[in-house]
Design an enzyme around this catalytic site. Sequence first.
Site, mmCIF file in Angstrom:
data_model
loop_
_atom_site.group_PDB
_atom_site.id
_atom_site.type_symbol
_atom_site.label_atom_id
_atom_site.label_comp_id
_atom_site.label_asym_id
_atom_site.label_seq_id
_atom_site.Cartn_x
_atom_site.Cartn_y
_atom_site.Cartn_z
ATOM 1 N N LEU A 52 0.859 -1.191 0.000
ATOM 2 C CA LEU A 52 0.000 0.000 0.000
ATOM 3 C C LEU A 52 0.893 1.238 0.000
ATOM 4 O O LEU A 52 1.780 1.362 0.852
ATOM 5 C CB LEU A 52 -0.930 0.003 1.216
ATOM 6 C CG LEU A 52 -1.993 1.101 1.237
ATOM 7 C CD1 LEU A 52 -3.271 0.619 1.926
ATOM 8 C CD2 LEU A 52 -1.524 2.397 1.878
ATOM 9 N N ASP A 110 -9.202 6.500 -3.162
ATOM 10 C CA ASP A 110 -8.950 7.937 -3.089
ATOM 11 C C ASP A 110 -9.370 8.441 -1.713
ATOM 12 O O ASP A 110 -10.364 7.989 -1.154
ATOM 13 C CB ASP A 110 -9.676 8.685 -4.221
ATOM 14 C CG ASP A 110 -11.177 8.582 -4.106
ATOM 15 O OD1 ASP A 110 -11.672 7.441 -4.007
ATOM 16 O OD2 ASP A 110 -11.853 9.626 -4.076
ATOM 17 N N ASN A 144 4.063 7.530 2.386
ATOM 18 C CA ASN A 144 4.833 8.505 1.610
ATOM 19 C C ASN A 144 4.134 9.864 1.472
ATOM 20 O O ASN A 144 4.813 10.887 1.370
ATOM 21 C CB ASN A 144 5.090 7.901 0.217
ATOM 22 C CG ASN A 144 5.454 8.950 -0.802
ATOM 23 O OD1 ASN A 144 6.561 9.465 -0.813
ATOM 24 N ND2 ASN A 144 4.493 9.289 -1.659
ATOM 25 N N TYR A 194 7.275 21.987 8.760
ATOM 26 C CA TYR A 194 7.637 20.822 7.932
ATOM 27 C C TYR A 194 8.817 20.049 8.536
ATOM 28 O O TYR A 194 8.760 18.835 8.690
ATOM 29 C CB TYR A 194 7.973 21.274 6.504
ATOM 30 C CG TYR A 194 8.423 20.112 5.630
ATOM 31 C CD1 TYR A 194 7.497 19.165 5.193
ATOM 32 C CD2 TYR A 194 9.760 19.956 5.267
ATOM 33 C CE1 TYR A 194 7.901 18.091 4.411
ATOM 34 C CE2 TYR A 194 10.170 18.887 4.486
ATOM 35 C CZ TYR A 194 9.229 17.950 4.062
ATOM 36 O OH TYR A 194 9.634 16.885 3.293
ATOM 37 N N LYS A 229 8.970 16.087 10.084
ATOM 38 C CA LYS A 229 9.859 15.028 9.610
ATOM 39 C C LYS A 229 10.754 14.506 10.754
ATOM 40 O O LYS A 229 11.134 13.338 10.752
ATOM 41 C CB LYS A 229 10.689 15.514 8.419
ATOM 42 C CG LYS A 229 9.825 15.791 7.185
ATOM 43 C CD LYS A 229 9.011 14.571 6.761
ATOM 44 C CE LYS A 229 8.174 14.801 5.527
ATOM 45 N NZ LYS A 229 7.424 13.614 5.086
HETATM 46 N N1 LIG Z 1 10.756 16.199 -3.117
HETATM 47 C C1 LIG Z 1 11.585 16.419 -2.123
HETATM 48 O O1 LIG Z 1 12.524 17.221 -2.231
HETATM 49 C C2 LIG Z 1 11.436 15.644 -0.833
HETATM 50 C C3 LIG Z 1 12.531 15.570 0.029
HETATM 51 C C4 LIG Z 1 12.408 14.862 1.220
HETATM 52 C C5 LIG Z 1 11.210 14.240 1.539
HETATM 53 N N2 LIG Z 1 10.147 14.334 0.699
HETATM 54 C C6 LIG Z 1 8.897 13.672 1.097
HETATM 55 O O2 LIG Z 1 8.531 12.746 0.095
HETATM 56 C C7 LIG Z 1 7.130 12.508 0.173
HETATM 57 C C8 LIG Z 1 6.553 12.527 -1.229
HETATM 58 O O3 LIG Z 1 6.677 13.828 -1.764
HETATM 59 P P1 LIG Z 1 7.099 14.103 -3.279
HETATM 60 O O4 LIG Z 1 8.390 14.768 -3.261
HETATM 61 O O5 LIG Z 1 6.913 12.892 -4.086
HETATM 62 O O6 LIG Z 1 6.033 15.248 -3.643
HETATM 63 P P2 LIG Z 1 4.783 15.270 -4.635
HETATM 64 O O7 LIG Z 1 5.228 14.942 -6.023
HETATM 65 O O8 LIG Z 1 4.126 16.592 -4.373
HETATM 66 O O9 LIG Z 1 3.850 14.083 -4.115
HETATM 67 C C9 LIG Z 1 3.116 14.183 -2.919
HETATM 68 C C10 LIG Z 1 2.104 13.053 -2.880
HETATM 69 O O10 LIG Z 1 1.366 13.132 -1.641
HETATM 70 C C11 LIG Z 1 -0.021 13.131 -1.921
HETATM 71 N N3 LIG Z 1 -0.745 13.949 -0.958
HETATM 72 C C12 LIG Z 1 -0.486 15.236 -0.623
HETATM 73 N N4 LIG Z 1 -1.435 15.682 0.221
HETATM 74 C C13 LIG Z 1 -2.299 14.643 0.414
HETATM 75 C C14 LIG Z 1 -3.503 14.481 1.162
HETATM 76 N N5 LIG Z 1 -4.026 15.508 1.878
HETATM 77 N N6 LIG Z 1 -4.132 13.290 1.134
HETATM 78 C C15 LIG Z 1 -3.628 12.271 0.398
HETATM 79 N N7 LIG Z 1 -2.510 12.352 -0.341
HETATM 80 C C16 LIG Z 1 -1.862 13.536 -0.330
HETATM 81 C C17 LIG Z 1 -0.134 13.718 -3.321
HETATM 82 O O11 LIG Z 1 -1.307 13.220 -3.983
HETATM 83 P P3 LIG Z 1 -2.624 14.061 -4.297
HETATM 84 O O12 LIG Z 1 -2.234 15.482 -4.564
HETATM 85 O O13 LIG Z 1 -3.194 13.350 -5.473
HETATM 86 O O14 LIG Z 1 -3.457 13.882 -3.073
HETATM 87 C C18 LIG Z 1 1.090 13.143 -4.005
HETATM 88 O O15 LIG Z 1 0.828 11.853 -4.514
HETATM 89 C C19 LIG Z 1 6.570 13.562 1.120
HETATM 90 O O16 LIG Z 1 6.334 12.987 2.380
HETATM 91 C C20 LIG Z 1 7.684 14.599 1.209
HETATM 92 O O17 LIG Z 1 7.677 15.299 2.423
HETATM 93 C C21 LIG Z 1 10.239 15.006 -0.471
#
Ligand SMILES: NC(=O)c1ccc[n+]([C@@H]2O[C@H](COP(=O)([O-])OP(=O)(O)OC[C@H]3O[C@@H](n4cnc5c(N)ncnc54)[C@H](OP(=O)(O)O)[C@@H]3O)[C@@H](O)[C@H]2O)c1
Length: 259
Positions: free
Chosen positions: A7, A59, A88, A153, A157
């Site tokens: 999941l 969803d 995630n 944020y 984390k």
């Molecule tokens: N990108 C970076 O630089 C980075 C660095 C360190 C850690 N992270 C972590 O990696 C994880 C994934 O982020 P990403 O970088 O892949 O960003 P992303 O491309 O913006 O993806 C975020 C995902 O989370 C989902 N999401 C956001 N709000 C939500 C809600 N209220 N309910 C259900 N789903 C939700 C979004 O789906 P929907 O919009 O369809 O709901 C999307 O699938 C996060 O936890 C982030 O903090 C990211």
Amino acid sequence: MNNKTVLITGASSGIGLSFSHKFAQDGHDVVLVARSKDKLLSLAEELEGKYSVKAHVIDGDLAKTGASNSIYEQVTAKGIEVDTLINNAGFGLFGEFEQTEISKEVDMIQVNITALTELSKYFGKEMVKRKQGQILNVASTAAFQPGPLMAVYYATKAYVLSFSEALANEWESHGVEVMALCPGATSTGFKDAADLQQSKLFQSGVMTVEEVVDEAYKKMTQKKVVIIPGAKNRLLAGSIRFLPRRMVTKFVRKVQERI
Ligand SMILES: NC(=O)c1ccc[n+]([C@@H]2O[C@H](COP(=O)([O-])OP(=O)(O)OC[C@H]3O[C@@H](n4cnc5c(N)ncnc54)[C@H](OP(=O)(O)O)[C@@H]3O)[C@@H](O)[C@H]2O)c1
């Protein structure tokens, strides 16, 4: 890994999307969770067509109270056993604390902390009963120090890292592995969602989503509790603990400031 059901929350884009491909490509069934139902439905169709696996779509908005419980009930009603949980879904918000919207920060705490904790409890309890399972919680290199201009944020984390390390210790004897994935800046939709376009943080050394997920996927089989993709990120996270915290905090602010 044998054929499992995985999941993945936040499967509609970025790191979650890449994990969904990775697991399906290896023959695992997936349960895809996010708010964007249309994206999830077309992803499910693509994964089932390409890799002959079963892809379920749920969803839900994890910022809403009760969403995690509803996801758990839908999974149970379909008779699905979750072997691996990838917590995630998450997002950030850039700005000085007196100027950012508290409703967004409360939603962030709900998604990044509360939903992750609830899903770990619901699915983790069943894993403990079965004496097997894996939970990967997506934290960040932000977990290792305070983050001025993204104070909430970074704090969420830090929670994810601490919670995952503690749970890994509790559940090791129950056959359940708990891991914290700590990526540094990664090229996904995160930057735009967090309003980070102008921040220096994303101007250099950004990893691709494939680099992050490939490394994480490999290390998931190596019994590592904390996974930090990228040598530079590992070096930074490792050296920070030897420096005065106040100095590190000032440094993070400099790196985060707008150009
Ligand atoms: N990108 C970076 O630089 C980075 C660095 C360190 C850690 N992270 C972590 O990696 C994880 C994934 O982020 P990403 O970088 O892949 O960003 P992303 O491309 O913006 O993806 C975020 C995902 O989370 C989902 N999401 C956001 N709000 C939500 C809600 N209220 N309910 C259900 N789903 C939700 C979004 O789906 P929907 O919009 O369809 O709901 C999307 O699938 C996060 O936890 C982030 O903090 C990211």
